[in-house]
Each structure stands twice: as C-alpha cells, then as structure tokens.
Design a protein around this motif. Structure first.
Motif, PDB file in Angstrom:
ATOM      1  N   ASN A 187      22.979  19.007 -29.794  1.00 47.48           N
ATOM      2  CA  ASN A 187      22.257  20.269 -29.969  1.00 47.48           C
ATOM      3  C   ASN A 187      21.941  20.916 -28.628  1.00 47.48           C
ATOM      4  OD1 ASN A 187      19.333  19.681 -29.117  1.00 47.48           O
ATOM      5  ND2 ASN A 187      19.723  18.003 -30.531  1.00 47.48           N
ATOM      6  N   ASP A 188      21.649  22.206 -28.667  1.00 49.74           N
ATOM      7  CA  ASP A 188      21.525  22.998 -27.446  1.00 49.74           C
ATOM      8  C   ASP A 188      20.363  22.575 -26.555  1.00 49.74           C
ATOM      9  OD1 ASP A 188      19.673  23.882 -29.313  1.00 49.74           O
ATOM     10  OD2 ASP A 188      20.115  26.006 -29.080  1.00 49.74           O
ATOM     11  N   VAL A 189      19.270  22.074 -27.126  1.00 49.60           N
ATOM     12  CA  VAL A 189      18.135  21.705 -26.279  1.00 49.60           C
ATOM     13  C   VAL A 189      18.393  20.381 -25.563  1.00 49.60           C
ATOM     14  CG1 VAL A 189      16.775  20.534 -28.069  1.00 49.60           C
ATOM     15  CG2 VAL A 189      15.617  21.633 -26.146  1.00 49.60           C
ATOM     16  N   ASN A 190      19.119  19.451 -26.187  1.00 47.38           N
ATOM     17  CA  ASN A 190      19.523  18.244 -25.467  1.00 47.38           C
ATOM     18  C   ASN A 190      20.470  18.591 -24.328  1.00 47.38           C
ATOM     19  OD1 ASN A 190      17.990  16.506 -26.994  1.00 47.38           O
ATOM     20  ND2 ASN A 190      19.674  15.760 -28.253  1.00 47.38           N
ATOM     21  N   ILE A 210      11.411  21.985 -23.289  1.00 47.99           N
ATOM     22  CA  ILE A 210      11.075  22.691 -24.520  1.00 47.99           C
ATOM     23  C   ILE A 210      11.817  24.018 -24.534  1.00 47.99           C
ATOM     24  CG2 ILE A 210       9.229  23.637 -25.955  1.00 47.99           C
ATOM     25  CD1 ILE A 210       9.018  20.642 -25.535  1.00 47.99           C
ATOM     26  N   LYS A 211      12.590  24.251 -25.581  1.00 51.58           N
ATOM     27  CA  LYS A 211      13.308  25.516 -25.728  1.00 51.58           C
ATOM     28  C   LYS A 211      12.627  26.331 -26.824  1.00 51.58           C
ATOM     29  CE  LYS A 211      17.872  27.593 -26.294  1.00 51.58           C
ATOM     30  NZ  LYS A 211      19.313  27.357 -26.544  1.00 51.58           N
ATOM     31  N   ILE A 212      12.174  27.525 -26.451  1.00 51.21           N
ATOM     32  CA  ILE A 212      11.469  28.393 -27.385  1.00 51.21           C
ATOM     33  C   ILE A 212      12.312  29.645 -27.595  1.00 51.21           C
ATOM     34  CG2 ILE A 212       9.303  29.575 -27.906  1.00 51.21           C
ATOM     35  CD1 ILE A 212       8.040  27.824 -25.644  1.00 51.21           C
ATOM     36  N   CYS A 218      12.952  20.267 -28.539  1.00 48.72           N
ATOM     37  CA  CYS A 218      12.579  19.491 -27.348  1.00 48.72           C
ATOM     38  C   CYS A 218      13.698  18.526 -26.986  1.00 48.72           C
ATOM     39  CB  CYS A 218      11.284  18.726 -27.634  1.00 48.72           C
ATOM     40  SG  CYS A 218      10.748  17.630 -26.301  1.00 48.72           S
ATOM     41  N   GLY A 219      14.109  18.544 -25.727  1.00 50.04           N
ATOM     42  CA  GLY A 219      15.024  17.542 -25.193  1.00 50.04           C
ATOM     43  C   GLY A 219      14.216  16.505 -24.430  1.00 50.04           C
ATOM     44  N   ILE A 220      14.498  15.231 -24.670  1.00 53.02           N
ATOM     45  CA  ILE A 220      13.689  14.142 -24.125  1.00 53.02           C
ATOM     46  C   ILE A 220      14.521  13.321 -23.148  1.00 53.02           C
ATOM     47  CG2 ILE A 220      12.311  12.101 -24.693  1.00 53.02           C
ATOM     48  CD1 ILE A 220      12.213  13.250 -27.613  1.00 53.02           C
ATOM     49  N   ILE A 221      14.100  13.275 -21.897  1.00 55.85           N
ATOM     50  CA  ILE A 221      14.695  12.353 -20.933  1.00 55.85           C
ATOM     51  C   ILE A 221      13.726  11.189 -20.787  1.00 55.85           C
ATOM     52  CG2 ILE A 221      15.468  11.994 -18.561  1.00 55.85           C
ATOM     53  CD1 ILE A 221      17.335  13.802 -20.137  1.00 55.85           C
ATOM     54  N   CYS A 222      14.167  10.015 -21.198  1.00 62.51           N
ATOM     55  CA  CYS A 222      13.323   8.817 -21.197  1.00 62.51           C
ATOM     56  C   CYS A 222      14.007   7.738 -20.369  1.00 62.51           C
ATOM     57  CB  CYS A 222      13.111   8.344 -22.629  1.00 62.51           C
ATOM     58  SG  CYS A 222      12.060   6.888 -22.790  1.00 62.51           S
ATOM     59  N   HIS A 223      13.317   7.234 -19.344  1.00 62.11           N
ATOM     60  CA  HIS A 223      13.884   6.236 -18.430  1.00 62.11           C
ATOM     61  C   HIS A 223      15.227   6.708 -17.871  1.00 62.11           C
ATOM     62  CE1 HIS A 223      10.661   3.551 -19.340  1.00 62.11           C
ATOM     63  NE2 HIS A 223      11.024   3.382 -20.602  1.00 62.11           N
ATOM     64  N   GLY A 338      11.709  26.540 -21.485  1.00 64.55           N
ATOM     65  CA  GLY A 338      12.864  27.423 -21.397  1.00 64.55           C
ATOM     66  C   GLY A 338      13.114  28.133 -22.712  1.00 64.55           C
ATOM     67  N   GLY A 339      14.239  28.828 -22.798  1.00 65.34           N
ATOM     68  CA  GLY A 339      14.573  29.590 -23.993  1.00 65.34           C
ATOM     69  C   GLY A 339      14.253  31.059 -23.832  1.00 65.34           C
ATOM     70  N   GLY A 340      14.752  31.861 -24.773  1.00 70.18           N
ATOM     71  CA  GLY A 340      14.626  33.308 -24.660  1.00 70.18           C
ATOM     72  C   GLY A 340      13.209  33.827 -24.704  1.00 70.18           C
TER      73      GLY A 340
END
Length: 400
Positions: A187-190, A210-212, A218-223, A338-340
């Motif tokens: 998906n686009d947010v990842n 966070i894309k609004i 929400c894209g999550i970067i974990c470790h 982020g996001g429009g």
C-alpha cells in the motif's frame, strides 16, 4: 539473473551497509561490520568480482591516498518502480543504489480498472527500457505501490475502497507475463515509509509515517524494518474510533478518525460553514469554484478566517487523539506527517502536536518529534524501489 540465494549472510550484510549508506570506502565498509579487516576485504573483493559492488569514484583526501567509494553495482541490473495513485501512475527504472535512470509520470484513473491501468504501465516500462537500453531479463525486481489495503504475501488488494474491480486482479501475474523478476505490491503509505527510511539512511529505527488524504493510514518502521502485521493490515489507523457518537464511516462503524478528519470530512465541514454563512470567506470561494477543498480551507485559515481555523484545529486535534493512543502503544522516536491534506497550514501540524503531547504519557513523548515527511524527489518510485531491493537482494532466507 543474480542468484540471491547463494549470498552468505556476511555478503548480504555488506550489501545492506552499502545500500543504506549510499556509498562507503573499503575501510568504512569493513569497519561497519563485525568482521575482521581481512575477512571483510576478502568478501568485498568477492562481491566486486561478481559485479555486485563497484567503485564509483574517489572520496576527498584526508591526508593520504584518496579512498575509492564503493556502491551497489549498476552492472548487476535494474529495478522497476511503479507508483499507482488514484489519478496518476509513475513508472521508473532505478539502479540498485536508487539512482533514477528513467522516470515518467502521467494521468490515469484507477476507476478504468486494473487491466487498462496495467496495460499502460507495461507500455511505459517497455519505453523506459528502450530509452535505457535494458532488456527484460536485466530487471532484478519490480515494486508496485497502490492506494489500497494489500495482503503482502499474495500481493493482492483486499476490499480497496478507491479501486473498484481491483480486488481479484493479480498485479504479479500481469507483470509476470513479461518479466521473470519477482513482483512486490504494497500500500501507498508503507511505500512512503520505506522511502522516508531510505531518505534518512536508516538512521531512525522506530518511527511512524502518517498519510492524510482521502483516507488516513500509517506506515510503521519497527527495529529498522517495515512492519506489516500478520496479513498486511498493520497501520490501518484511519479506523480507530475517536468519537463513538461521530458520523458513520464507510467501514460500517461510527466515529472513525478517517470519517471525521480526512480530506473529504474536512472539505465537508468547510462547505457546511460556507453554506451556513458562518464563514463569508469560504462562501466566497464556494460561490466562485462550486466546491471547497482542504487546501481552500487552509488558505482561508492563513488569511485570518477564524471559522476556517477552528475546523483546521478540530481536525488536527482528532488526528492527534488517535495518534496519542498509537504513541502510548508503540513509543516511536518520530512521527512524520504527509499526504495531500498534511500541508494545509502550520496550524494543522501544531494542533496534531498539541493533542498528542496532551493525551500521551510523559515517558512516551519524552523523545518524540512530530514533523512533516522529509521531501524526497520521486518519492513514490523510490519507495517501491527500496521495497524491491529489500525483498530481493537483502532478504534473508528466513524472516522473523
């Protein structure tokens, strides 16, 4: 085609260091690992011999001989990055170090259906390869970003609200008719999170993007890695409830933050204020244009319209309320917005920040930084390229 399964973990580590750094000297690359200097130099020499690493020019001298910079080799092949938006497609060829070799963007409508959109995407890829003199067999991997939920293991969209008719369509099979390279869909947010991770050179290990826009994701970067969850649904924060008595959401529940603070909801509140006469400024814009957008609302707010500012603050506070719950759960170091809709004005970001800091636990926000997504040229295709690199040459045999 490179056989990535033949790479040792040590060789993958060296390739990974080079990818995230953007380039290192032999000494820097050797020092960045736990290998002995002789073992690292031997592995580096082997990777150069197999044309997986190459010299890209001399670094500035620090007093002695100028060290040569190493990078992922452009001779090993190319990656295809495809970013499908609701109203456009971006197609690029990238070198393994994310150098953009060719990039084209054009208008498209996902409502035309997957067959029509992917037919055009395949044509754009062929044209790009022709301009670069690259054969189909030289494509190492293909990354595709789409504006909808994706089951990552299968690469299939699942009930995508913005893409009617796409759910049972296999993007992998469609592109696989022309390319032997593996195809990865997300998906686009990842994709935005992966592009941000690369832009920051992997320095941040735990953060959220966070894309609004039409929705909220929400894209999550974990470790240091993208986290997708069991089925690829992690990060669907737009359906966290912020008001049980709020308006109905298309998901079937009520009071979801997406139904109350995403682009359509903000535009609807602006139109209500215009039609009721509460905001003469918004009414003037509505009478002139026939519609109101979140950007119109932001412009009115910045020009001093108190009603517009109140709507901006309300939307920001509701998004912040949702994020406070996520912050207490995940404890990220950074949140990138982020996001429009994100840039409708500084008041929006300030309202998000105020709500998050007010509602989150003190320990969760001790080192939290909330800011806009860093600017990245060709952000969408870079994110898809990062995904393709990670899932081909950098992926371990068994993932945790």
């Amino acid at each position: 085609m490179v056989d990535w399964q033949r790479l040792s973990d040590g060789e993958r580590t060296l390739l990974e260091r080079l990818f995230w750094s953007g380039g290192l000297s032999r000494g820097e690359l050797a020092a960045s690992t736990d290998f002995s200097k002789s073992k690292a130099n031997l592995a580096i020499a082997g990777l150069i011999g197999r044309e997986l690493i190459e010299e890209s020019g001399a670094q500035p001298s620090t007093g002695g001989r100028r060290p040569e910079m190493l990078r992922l080799s452009h001779r090993m092949g190319v990656l295809a990055g495809i970013d499908i938006g609701a109203t456009s497609v971006d197609v690029a060829l990238l070198a393994p170090d994310m150098t953009v070799l060719d990039h084209r963007s054009e208008a498209a409508d996902v409502r035309d259906g997957p067959a029509a959109v992917l037919h055009r995407v395949r044509a754009l890829l062929r044209e790009a390869r022709a301009r670069c003199g690259v054969g189909a067999a030289q494509v190492l991997g293909i990354g595709v970003g789409v504006p909808g939920p994706v089951a990552f293991d299968s690469g299939m969209l699942v009930n995508p609200p913005l893409l009617p008719g796409w759910e049972s369509f296999s993007i992998r099979d469609c592109l696989g008719e022309e390319y032997a390279a593996p195809v990865f869909v997300d998906n686009d947010v990842n994709i935005m999170a992966l592009g941000t991770h690369w832009r920051l050179r992997g320095r941040l290990r735990n953060f959220l993007v966070i894309k609004i826009g039409t929705g909220i994701g929400c894209g999550i970067i974990c470790h240091g890695a993208i986290y997708r969850g069991m089925d690829g649904a992690a990060g669907d924060v737009g359906h966290i409830c912020v008001d049980p008595h709020g308006p109905p959401c298309h998901c079937g529940n009520a009071g979801c933050v997406e139904a109350m603070a995403a682009g359509p909801a903000i535009a609807r509140m602006a139109e209500q204020a215009a039609r009721s006469g509460e905001s003469p400024r918004l009414k003037e814009i509505l009478d002139r244009q026939g519609v109101l957008t979140p950007i119109d609302l932001g412009n009115a707010s910045r020009s001093g319209d108190t009603v517009a500012s109140a709507i901006v603050q309300q939307a920001g506070a509701q998004i912040g309320c949702m994020l406070a719950a996520v912050v207490n759960f995940f404890n990220p170091s950074h949140i990138f917005i982020g996001g429009g809709v994100a840039r409708i004005g500084p008041l929006f970001l300030a309202s998000i920040r105020q709500s998050v800091y007010q509602r989150s636990l003190a320990l969760s926000t001790r080192h939290l930084d909330i800011q806009y997504v860093p600017e990245i040229e060709n952000a969408g295709v870079i994110g898809t390229g990062v995904m393709a690199v990670q899932e081909t040459m950098l992926a371990r045999a068994a993932r945790p």
